[in-house]
Design an enzyme around this catalytic site. Structure first.
Site, mmCIF file in Angstrom:
data_model
loop_
_atom_site.group_PDB
_atom_site.id
_atom_site.type_symbol
_atom_site.label_atom_id
_atom_site.label_comp_id
_atom_site.label_asym_id
_atom_site.label_seq_id
_atom_site.Cartn_x
_atom_site.Cartn_y
_atom_site.Cartn_z
ATOM 1 N N GLY A 1 0.823 -1.201 0.000
ATOM 2 C CA GLY A 1 0.000 0.000 0.000
ATOM 3 C C GLY A 1 0.861 1.257 0.000
ATOM 4 O O GLY A 1 2.046 1.233 0.354
ATOM 5 N N CYS A 2 0.255 2.377 -0.378
ATOM 6 C CA CYS A 2 1.012 3.622 -0.516
ATOM 7 C C CYS A 2 1.450 4.186 0.834
ATOM 8 O O CYS A 2 2.629 4.511 1.020
ATOM 9 C CB CYS A 2 0.210 4.643 -1.307
ATOM 10 S SG CYS A 2 -1.472 4.926 -0.710
#
Length: 329
Positions: A138-139
């Site tokens: 995930g970012c």
């Protein structure tokens, strides 16, 4: 070298669009198809209008089996369902950009039994080299982990307090009440306070180095920002080591990782937007260390990192096709 034949499913969103742009200009990639049932038959440039003149490809309704690698850019919860409902040839490698396979407790697909390796190159590069399936991080998770992994390797993590602000593209292309321009402009908001979905994968990654680092030791407050792309994270931790020694620990940790840079000057979003970089800066007052880390949520936080993983999986230099100019001005 034979080019890597690639398919994308879910190619109409932000991450799909960024992936298409990268792969069209990647010297070792051949983009065979981009699937989007809702846009089937339309040119890619109808949805991603900046691609006008760059490709004649149209969105396809179906998958084509003659590929080496499939990127999944579908929504969270949809990747597992997609793979269970579609017979993917066992020799096709998969990189999933959703959160469906990131956790070790849930990283196998029943249809194949092959595990998904967590695809943070700065943590798992050697395993990624031989992986068949990758779960792209995930970012926010990427940005937090890169800021904390050197401390975890030393066993120095204690209570961590983290804040992070992200651009509107982090919410995806579908409109909702907090992604409209009229809401985002001149506005910020905390959300999912202490309960963000990326916390589980962050803790899993930190525990690869510092076993027993507790799930309740990382306290994260994310913010929605009034800009389109980028993530700025600041993590605070009490630590005794002096700043110069800590900077050396970080530089040594990332010395062989080309996309993570340790800066001794203040960092800011424009350094990384439109790049696959994470830039880290340390500041210290008395016994309080602050680690700032910045990334582009759509590149190092999603599609750029996915291509970095592809490069590693297929024996390429991990920087191939990923040397971009930052949107500095």
């Amino acid at each position: 070298m034979k080019k890597i034949r690639i398919g994308i499913t879910g190619g109409a969103g932000y991450t799909g669009g960024e992936l298409i742009r990268i792969l069209l200009n990647h010297p070792q990639a051949e983009l065979v198809f981009v699937q989007s049932q809702s846009n089937a038959g339309q040119p890619l440039s109808v949805i991603h209008q900046d691609l006008a003149g760059d490709t004649d490809l149209h969105f396809s309704e179906n998958l084509f089996p003659d590929i080496d690698l499939l990127f999944l850019c579908v929504g969270h919860g949809e990747a597992r369902k997609f793979l269970e409902e579609n017979a993917i040839k066992p020799e096709i490698r998969i990189i999933d950009l959703s959160q469906d396979f990131r956790l070790e407790s849930n990283n196998r697909l029943s249809a194949t039994g092959k595990p998904f390796i967590y695809g943070l190159p700065e943590l798992n590069r050697d395993i990624i080299k031989s992986a068949h399936n990758i779960a792209n991080p995930g970012c926010f998770a990427t940005t937090i982990e890169l800021g904390l992994l050197p401390l975890a390797q030393q066993g120095w993590l204690t209570e961590v307090y983290t804040t992070g602000i992200t651009g509107s593209t982090g919410a995806g292309q579908g409109l909702n009440a907090t992604s409209h321009f009229s809401w985002r402009a001149n506005n910020i908001q905390a959300y999912k306070t202490l309960n963000h979905q990326h916390l589980a994968e962050v803790n899993q990654s930190l525990n690869q180095y510092q076993r027993g680092f507790g799930v309740n030791k990382l306290h994260f407050v994310p913010w929605r920002g009034d800009f389109t792309r980028g993530i700025f994270v600041s993590s605070q931790i009490k630590i005794n080591q002096n700043l110069s020694a800590l900077v050396k620990v970080y530089k040594d940790f990332y010395t062989d990782h080309p996309f993570t840079v340790v800066s001794e000057s203040p960092v800011f979003l424009k350094q990384v937007v439109n790049t696959n970089k994470c830039i880290i800066q340390l500041e210290k007052q008395n016994d309080l260390l602050v680690i700032h880390s910045v990334t582009d949520n759509l590149l190092k936080g999603a599609s750029g990192q996915a291509v970095q993983n592809m490069n590693i999986m297929f024996g390429l230099n991990e920087t191939v096709g990923l040397k971009f100019k930052a949107n500095y001005f």
